[in-house]
Design a protein around this motif. Structure first.
Motif, PDB file in Angstrom:
ATOM      1  N   TYR A   8       0.827  -1.211   0.000  1.00 18.64           N
ATOM      2  CA  TYR A   8       0.000   0.000   0.000  1.00 18.64           C
ATOM      3  C   TYR A   8       0.860   1.260   0.000  1.00 18.64           C
ATOM      4  CZ  TYR A   8      -2.819   3.777   1.899  1.00 18.64           C
ATOM      5  OH  TYR A   8      -3.417   4.992   2.114  1.00 18.64           O
ATOM      6  N   LEU A  11       2.740   1.705  -3.399  1.00 19.08           N
ATOM      7  CA  LEU A  11       1.860   2.196  -4.469  1.00 19.08           C
ATOM      8  C   LEU A  11       1.457   3.645  -4.224  1.00 19.08           C
ATOM      9  CD1 LEU A  11      -0.453  -0.911  -5.054  1.00 19.08           C
ATOM     10  CD2 LEU A  11       1.387  -0.072  -6.530  1.00 19.08           C
ATOM     11  N   SER A  12       1.193   3.987  -2.969  1.00 14.51           N
ATOM     12  CA  SER A  12       0.797   5.363  -2.642  1.00 14.51           C
ATOM     13  C   SER A  12       1.903   6.345  -2.993  1.00 14.51           C
ATOM     14  CB  SER A  12       0.449   5.472  -1.153  1.00 14.51           C
ATOM     15  OG  SER A  12      -0.667   4.666  -0.830  1.00 14.51           O
ATOM     16  N   ILE A  15       2.286   6.697  -6.774  1.00 15.04           N
ATOM     17  CA  ILE A  15       1.254   7.550  -7.360  1.00 15.04           C
ATOM     18  C   ILE A  15       1.567   9.018  -7.087  1.00 15.04           C
ATOM     19  CG2 ILE A  15      -1.178   8.217  -7.202  1.00 15.04           C
ATOM     20  CD1 ILE A  15      -1.776   5.225  -6.653  1.00 15.04           C
ATOM     21  N   LEU A  87      -6.700   7.723  -7.887  1.00 16.03           N
ATOM     22  CA  LEU A  87      -5.860   6.525  -7.793  1.00 16.03           C
ATOM     23  C   LEU A  87      -5.506   6.207  -6.348  1.00 16.03           C
ATOM     24  CD1 LEU A  87      -3.422   6.945 -10.826  1.00 16.03           C
ATOM     25  CD2 LEU A  87      -5.226   5.233 -10.542  1.00 16.03           C
ATOM     26  N   LEU A  88      -5.194   7.238  -5.556  1.00 10.43           N
ATOM     27  CA  LEU A  88      -4.889   7.013  -4.144  1.00 10.43           C
ATOM     28  C   LEU A  88      -6.098   6.448  -3.406  1.00 10.43           C
ATOM     29  CD1 LEU A  88      -2.785  10.179  -3.221  1.00 10.43           C
ATOM     30  CD2 LEU A  88      -1.992   7.815  -3.267  1.00 10.43           C
ATOM     31  N   LEU A  90      -8.490   4.716  -4.734  1.00 13.68           N
ATOM     32  CA  LEU A  90      -8.703   3.350  -5.218  1.00 13.68           C
ATOM     33  C   LEU A  90      -7.758   2.379  -4.521  1.00 13.68           C
ATOM     34  CD1 LEU A  90     -10.086   1.409  -7.167  1.00 13.68           C
ATOM     35  CD2 LEU A  90      -8.394   2.032  -8.893  1.00 13.68           C
ATOM     36  N   VAL A  91      -6.478   2.752  -4.422  1.00 17.88           N
ATOM     37  CA  VAL A  91      -5.497   1.894  -3.747  1.00 17.88           C
ATOM     38  C   VAL A  91      -5.877   1.710  -2.276  1.00 17.88           C
ATOM     39  CG1 VAL A  91      -3.101   1.802  -2.944  1.00 17.88           C
ATOM     40  CG2 VAL A  91      -3.597   2.403  -5.308  1.00 17.88           C
ATOM     41  N   THR A  92      -6.310   2.786  -1.641  1.00 20.23           N
ATOM     42  CA  THR A  92      -6.724   2.705  -0.234  1.00 20.23           C
ATOM     43  C   THR A  92      -7.925   1.796  -0.069  1.00 20.23           C
ATOM     44  OG1 THR A  92      -5.906   4.952   0.169  1.00 20.23           O
ATOM     45  CG2 THR A  92      -7.461   4.044   1.765  1.00 20.23           C
ATOM     46  N   VAL A  94      -8.913  -0.686  -2.051  1.00 21.29           N
ATOM     47  CA  VAL A  94      -8.531  -2.080  -2.289  1.00 21.29           C
ATOM     48  C   VAL A  94      -7.763  -2.643  -1.091  1.00 21.29           C
ATOM     49  CG1 VAL A  94      -7.085  -3.595  -3.709  1.00 21.29           C
ATOM     50  CG2 VAL A  94      -8.529  -1.874  -4.793  1.00 21.29           C
ATOM     51  N   ALA A  95      -6.841  -1.846  -0.537  1.00 20.22           N
ATOM     52  CA  ALA A  95      -6.058  -2.304   0.613  1.00 20.22           C
ATOM     53  C   ALA A  95      -6.951  -2.545   1.828  1.00 20.22           C
ATOM     54  CB  ALA A  95      -4.976  -1.275   0.952  1.00 20.22           C
TER      55      ALA A  95
END
Length: 203
Positions: A8, A11-12, A15, A87-88, A90-92, A94-95
């Protein structure tokens, strides 16, 4: 959790770094435009090649709305920031969903497992709605696979709302109503299926 946390954060930061790099490139181009840099210099040609895919579609969109295309770089910077934020988020999402599923499955809790899946899917749907709103300002061909997926996924909710809700000052407010509906649904899932279970592990 440790592995998911590392992925996480990686990826953060990736981005954030990409967003910052694109902003700097567009800002440098904007500054170069103001300074009337020689358009035949290698550095200027390279800068244009890197930024044209970002600025070009927005320049055409602004021209369609009767706005001076010279503002395209500034609008591009705003769009880059918004897309980076999407995008941030979305990543959050999903995590958080992944960690919640691991936690609930580990405790053999069926109802919270269903709740985390639904909560995550609703969060993803909100992101798709947001992407559609942003890219609706720019002409994207329906032949584009990603945009076709976004439209096909969001249209079942937006189409009925569009028929029921009149335009407000010439603007389609159905996406705003859709955001509100999904937010209510997420709150309902959190308050029932996930009652007493953690939701926001990250972010």
């Amino acid at each position: 959790m440790n592995v998911i946390g590392k992925i996480y954060w990686f990826l953060s930061w990736a981005i954030v770094a990409l967003t910052a790099t694109l902003i700097v490139l567009v800002a440098v181009r904007l500054l170069a435009n103001q300074m009337n840099v020689n358009p035949f210099r290698w550095s200027w040609i390279t800068l244009r090649r890197l930024t044209d895919p970002l600025i070009g579609p927005l320049r055409r969109a602004l021209a369609r709305f009767g706005v001076d295309p010279k503002y395209a770089p500034l609008v591009t910077i705003i769009v880059i920031v918004v897309l980076g934020w999407i995008l941030l988020q979305l990543v959050t999402s999903v995590a958080n969903t992944t960690l919640g599923l691991i936690l609930s499955i580990g405790k053999l809790a069926i109802i919270p497992t269903i709740g985390y899946v639904l909560y995550g899917l609703l969060g993803l749907y909100i992101m798709l709605l947001f992407v559609r709103v942003i890219f609706s300002w720019v002409t994207f061909s329906y032949s584009n696979r990603f945009m076709r997926f976004v439209v096909n996924t969001t249209e079942p909710l937006l189409a009925p709302l569009r028929r029921m809700i009149p335009l407000l000052g010439g603007f389609d407010i159905s996406p705003m109503i859709a955001f509100f509906i999904i937010w209510i649904a997420q709150s309902a899932v959190a308050g029932t299926l996930l009652r007493g279970w953690p939701i926001g592990f990250f972010g």
